[in-house]
Design a protein around this motif. Structure first.
Motif, short mmCIF file in Angstrom:
data_model
loop_
_atom_site.label_atom_id
_atom_site.label_comp_id
_atom_site.label_asym_id
_atom_site.label_seq_id
_atom_site.Cartn_x
_atom_site.Cartn_y
_atom_site.Cartn_z
N UNK A 178 10.12 -7.26 -4.03
CA UNK A 178 11.45 -7.36 -3.42
C UNK A 178 12.36 -6.27 -3.97
N UNK A 179 12.03 -5.01 -3.70
CA UNK A 179 12.78 -3.91 -4.32
C UNK A 179 14.24 -3.86 -3.88
N UNK A 180 14.54 -4.43 -2.70
CA UNK A 180 15.91 -4.33 -2.18
C UNK A 180 16.89 -5.17 -3.00
N UNK A 230 8.52 5.23 -7.46
CA UNK A 230 8.36 6.37 -6.55
C UNK A 230 7.51 5.99 -5.33
N UNK A 231 6.71 4.96 -5.50
CA UNK A 231 5.88 4.49 -4.38
C UNK A 231 6.78 3.97 -3.25
N UNK A 232 7.95 3.46 -3.61
CA UNK A 232 8.90 2.97 -2.59
C UNK A 232 9.39 4.12 -1.72
N UNK A 233 9.56 5.29 -2.35
CA UNK A 233 10.04 6.46 -1.60
C UNK A 233 8.91 7.13 -0.83
N UNK A 234 7.69 6.80 -1.16
CA UNK A 234 6.55 7.35 -0.43
C UNK A 234 5.62 8.16 -1.30
N UNK A 286 3.04 3.70 1.07
CA UNK A 286 1.92 2.78 0.84
C UNK A 286 2.31 1.32 0.97
N UNK A 287 3.63 1.02 0.90
CA UNK A 287 4.05 -0.38 1.02
C UNK A 287 4.49 -0.71 2.44
#
Ligand code: NAD
Ligand code: IPM
Ligand code: MN
Length: 357
Positions: A229-231, A251-255, A119-120
């Motif tokens: 800025x999750x990284x 978990x949204x970062x993983x999809x 989603x991101x």
């Protein structure tokens, strides 16, 4: 090697995703020459229905005799009456407390094959590799006072001791040393006394790890940084409730929530392994749940409790390969794509596992 693995499928999609993880573990055993003995036990709502207790004695005894425990998920609307005396989730909390599983590891990574599906925006996800270290046996979940008053009041106390913070903080710093050398400790020290004790203790532990960079992040701002800025994050250390909430967000970062595994470990590395998601009553019984979180939890089991690093990495590589082949369950498909069923995804992972060398 020989190992005994107790499975606690639980409720909702729990049995569906556990079935795939067990098939994957059986394939690992066959390919690498191990013998895994599986024993299934009741926990959660199904245990309440069967014997009136979400964590029956027989289940605890089975777990005690095991090398590791693999858990699906517990809970569902049929057991969620706010006035109910017993709840499925109590079984999970008791299990964690019984084995003193204070360190909950929740890794979050992104998958190139899913770049267009998350989603991101894809550019925000570049280089994301986070390990949540969530304190799991104290905090507001286990404070002294948990009380539903008989009238219009209720209490849950947030409580931490220095020892409880110190031991989980050490897990975070040790992990950071093996990763990118950074710990972000999440708290609400600007408001809560227990969180000031948290911050003070984390600073004391940090003195033993001069090679690890420490930052303190207030939880409200952390929710924003995770999406903006999750990284920037490596290890995120958090208390019980904040770690719960932030990892679902991440978990949204993983999809999808269906992608994140976890390991809950005690001081002697005994572990309960489970996806971070719940029983997903909205999709249960349809064979469409994403089994990746549970299959990757099985990989963590191989790594942390059985010391089988090569086997764990082989499972993770097989999941990557299945995703790279374009296989996606319904929670990940883009419009127009055909979703794979839970079992089809499991079968595909096993095919890669068997083929790889
Ligand atoms: P949930 O995690 O079960 O579901 C949230 C959303 O994510 C739902 O739309 C669901 O369909 C989706 N989802 C979750 N896992 C998925 C998967 N593997 N594949 C595809 N989609 C998936 O959270 P909830 O609905 O708020 O809670 C349902 C029940 O689960 C509650 O009773 C809660 O207490 C319980 N729960 C249990 C655990 C656990 O056993 N460890 C964890 C979280 C929630
Ligand atoms: C989790 C769940 C549990 C928690 C609940 C079901 C007790 O949300 O494992 O993340 O809050 O720890
Ligand atoms: Mn949760």
């Amino acid at each position: 090697m020989q190992a005994k693995i107790v499975t606690l499928p639980g409720d909702g999609i729990g049995p569906e995703v556990i079935a795939e993880a067990v098939r994957v573990l059986e394939a690992v055993a066959a390919r690498f020459g191990h013998t895994f003995a599986f024993e299934e036990a009741l926990m959660g709502g199904c245990a309440i229905d069967a014997v009136g207790d979400p964590l029956p004695e027989a289940t605890l005894a089975a777990c005690e005799s095991a090398d590791a425990v693999l858990l699906g998920a517990v809970g569902g609307p049929q057991w969620s009456d706010p006035t109910a005396a017993v709840r499925p989730e109590q079984g999970l909390l008791r299990l964690r407390q019984h084995f003193d599983l204070f360190a909950n590891l929740r890794p979050v990574r992104t998958y190139p094959a899913l770049a267009g599906h998350a989603p991101l925006r894809a550019d925000l996800l570049d280089g994301v590799d986070i390990l949540f270290v969530r304190e799991l046996t104290s905090g507001i979940y286990f404070g002294e006072r948990h009380e539903q008053g008989d009238g219009d009041r209720a209490w849950d106390t947030l409580f931490y001791t220095v020892d409880q913070v110190e031991r989980v903080a050490r897990v975070a710093f040790e992990s950071a040393r093996r990763r990118y050398g950074k710990v972000a400790s999440v708290d609400k020290a600007n408001v809560l006394a227990a969180m000031r004790l948290w911050r003070r203790t984390v600073n004391q532990v940090a003195a033993d790890y001069p090679d690890v960079e420490l930052e303190h992040v207030l939880v409200d701002a952390c929710t924003m940084h995770l999406l903006r800025n999750p990284a920037r994050f490596d290890v995120i250390l958090a208390g019980n409730m904040f770690g719960d909430i932030l990892s679902d967000e991440a978990s949204v970062l993983a999809g999808s929530l269906g992608m994140l595994p976890s390991a809950s470990l005690n001081a002697s590395r005994f572990g309960v392994y489970e996806p971070i998601h719940g029983s997903a009553p909205d999709i249960a019984g349809r064979g469409i749940a994403n089994p990746v979180a549970t299959i990757l939890s099985a990989a963590m089991l191989l790594r942390h409790s059985l010391g089988l690093e090569t086997e764990a990495a082989a499972v993770e590589a097989a999941v990557d390969a299945a995703l790279a082949d374009g296989l996606r369950t319904a929670d990940l498909v883009a419009p127009g794509e055909t979703p794979a069923s839970t079992a089809a995804f499991g079968t595909h992972v096993i095919e890669h596992l068997v083929q790889s060398d």
